[in-house]
Scaffold this motif. Structure first.
Motif, mmCIF file in Angstrom:
data_model
loop_
_atom_site.group_PDB
_atom_site.id
_atom_site.type_symbol
_atom_site.label_atom_id
_atom_site.label_comp_id
_atom_site.label_asym_id
_atom_site.label_seq_id
_atom_site.Cartn_x
_atom_site.Cartn_y
_atom_site.Cartn_z
ATOM 1 N N THR A 34 0.343 -9.085 5.709
ATOM 2 C CA THR A 34 -0.908 -9.157 4.801
ATOM 3 C C THR A 34 -1.025 -8.104 3.885
ATOM 4 O O THR A 34 -0.677 -6.837 4.325
ATOM 5 C CB THR A 34 -2.214 -9.716 5.277
ATOM 6 O OG1 THR A 34 -2.798 -8.621 5.831
ATOM 7 C CG2 THR A 34 -2.043 -11.038 6.195
ATOM 8 N N VAL A 35 -1.523 -8.382 2.540
ATOM 9 C CA VAL A 35 -1.819 -7.137 1.832
ATOM 10 C C VAL A 35 -3.281 -7.336 1.688
ATOM 11 O O VAL A 35 -3.882 -8.408 1.227
ATOM 12 C CB VAL A 35 -1.090 -7.432 0.417
ATOM 13 C CG1 VAL A 35 -1.840 -6.378 -0.686
ATOM 14 C CG2 VAL A 35 0.421 -7.326 0.401
ATOM 15 N N VAL A 36 -3.851 -6.311 2.006
ATOM 16 C CA VAL A 36 -5.308 -6.214 1.947
ATOM 17 C C VAL A 36 -5.762 -5.085 0.661
ATOM 18 O O VAL A 36 -5.180 -4.183 0.746
ATOM 19 C CB VAL A 36 -5.953 -5.347 3.368
ATOM 20 C CG1 VAL A 36 -7.449 -5.083 3.034
ATOM 21 C CG2 VAL A 36 -6.121 -6.439 4.280
ATOM 22 N N GLY A 37 -6.402 -5.846 -0.350
ATOM 23 C CA GLY A 37 -6.753 -4.742 -1.472
ATOM 24 C C GLY A 37 -8.101 -4.405 -1.059
ATOM 25 O O GLY A 37 -9.082 -4.962 -0.954
ATOM 26 N N LEU A 38 -8.111 -3.193 -1.564
ATOM 27 C CA LEU A 38 -9.390 -2.069 -1.419
ATOM 28 C C LEU A 38 -9.738 -1.751 -2.686
ATOM 29 O O LEU A 38 -8.990 -1.005 -3.188
ATOM 30 C CB LEU A 38 -8.984 -1.111 -0.323
ATOM 31 C CG LEU A 38 -10.235 -0.207 -0.113
ATOM 32 C CD1 LEU A 38 -11.471 -0.932 0.646
ATOM 33 C CD2 LEU A 38 -9.837 1.128 0.821
ATOM 34 N N VAL A 39 -10.847 -2.298 -3.330
ATOM 35 C CA VAL A 39 -11.417 -1.982 -4.639
ATOM 36 C C VAL A 39 -12.639 -1.392 -4.719
ATOM 37 O O VAL A 39 -13.499 -1.580 -3.716
ATOM 38 C CB VAL A 39 -11.320 -3.177 -5.396
ATOM 39 C CG1 VAL A 39 -12.186 -4.078 -4.985
ATOM 40 C CG2 VAL A 39 -11.302 -3.035 -6.947
#
Length: 325
Positions: A34-39
């Motif tokens: 998965t791609v986890v976006g940290l914003v």
């Protein structure tokens, strides 16, 4: 593929009264494939968290593990590969593109096998294999960032940490880089922690979104759910501030209130209670009966709230709508 887990990770800089906590007991999982976006905005601790994972900064507490095994040695951390923000400083200017990529290949291989693998990796990131003999000076910023990504993939990592990899690129190039990330995820089942200050960028590539503010993860959940039903006012503020089709950059957002601070507080002097309360459009500066925001840390009880939101009034956006023009 193997998942990456941060468990109660803290990072501190300095000592005594000058000490600052850049990452404050953060727990976050990057599941395999998965791609986890940290914003979060600049200074929120996103890059520091990634650097702690690869061993570039020491942790002051907690544990970082890969596939359930703690990352303790540099050899362990080779299973993680980081792509940095600045494409112009990420490659050795004296080495050819092919040499830079080949240097990251694991194990010993014959020259022909190394060259074939370099060609494959360049084509994987949509670059002509014939560029292998070029120096980085002959490439644009977007092309260099593709080489940096190919170099990271050459090490056969379990997880790639991409730190603001589009922010230094022209807008026209950012889209092609994001498309590449999406394509690689589909082809390779790539596991990635994708870091950005831009929620519009994160929403395009992420399966999961985590929102970071002043060293803490204040909300996290499936990307579609977080974007459609944010439960922390900081997430809602980021969404409202993101440019939309037909909107103007001058259009106000609920947080454009003269009562609220424009900038995040200092890490050396964080507010009591909720760290966001001085900027919160549904907080005590707007709604006088919400003293709990200044008195009580919202981390308590967050495990039971939607998206584990660190907000006493998680999901309550009635007053946000009331403050909108």
């Amino acid at each position: 593929m193997t998942g990456l887990e941060f468990r109660d990770v803290s990072v501190r800089f300095g000592s005594g009264h000058a000490a600052v906590t850049a990452v404050d007991e953060v727990s976050l999982t990057v599941p395999a494939g998965t791609v986890v976006g940290l914003v979060g905005e600049s200074g929120s601790g996103k890059s520091t968290l990634a650097k702690a994972a690869v061993g570039l900064v020491p942790t002051a507490g907690g544990e970082i593990s890969l596939g359930g095994s703690a990352l303790r040695t540099q050899r362990d951390r080779r299973r993680l590969q980081m792509v940095f923000q600045d494409p112009y400083s990420s490659l050795d200017p004296r080495m050819s593109i092919g040499e830079s990529i080949a240097e990251a290949l694991p194990g010993r291989r014959r020259r022909a096998a190394r060259r074939a693998e370099v060609s494959r990796l360049l084509e994987l990131v949509d670059l002509d294999a014939g560029r292998a003999d070029q120096l980085p000076s002959g490439l644009s910023g977007g092309q260099r960032q593709r080489v940096a990504l190919a170099r990271a993939l050459a090490a056969e990592p379990d997880v790639v940490l991409a730190d603001e990899i589009t922010s230094a690129l022209d807008v026209s190039v950012q889209g092609s880089m994001l498309n590449l990330v999406r394509d690689l995820q589909r082809q390779l089942g790539l596991s990635m922690l994708f870091i950005s200050h831009n929620l519009a960028v994160v929403r395009y590539v992420s399966d999961v979104i985590a929102v970071m503010y002043l060293g803490r993860i204040v909300e996290a959940g499936p990307a579609a759910d977080v974007l459609a039903r944010p439960h922390h006012p900081y997430t809602r503020t980021l969404l409202d501030a993101a440019p939309r089709l037909g909107s103007s950059l001058d259009d106000p957002v609920p947080a454009d209130n003269p009562l609220l601070d424009d900038e995040p507080p200092s890490l050396q002097d964080p507010p009591s209670g909720c760290a966001f309360h001085r900027r919160c459009p549904i907080g005590p500066l707007v709604m006088a009966d919400r003293d709990v925001c200044t008195e009580s840390d919202p981390r308590a009880g967050s495990a039971e709230r939607p998206h584990h939101a660190q907000c006493h009034f998680a999901g309550d956006h009635r007053s946000v709508e009331a403050t909108a023009p």
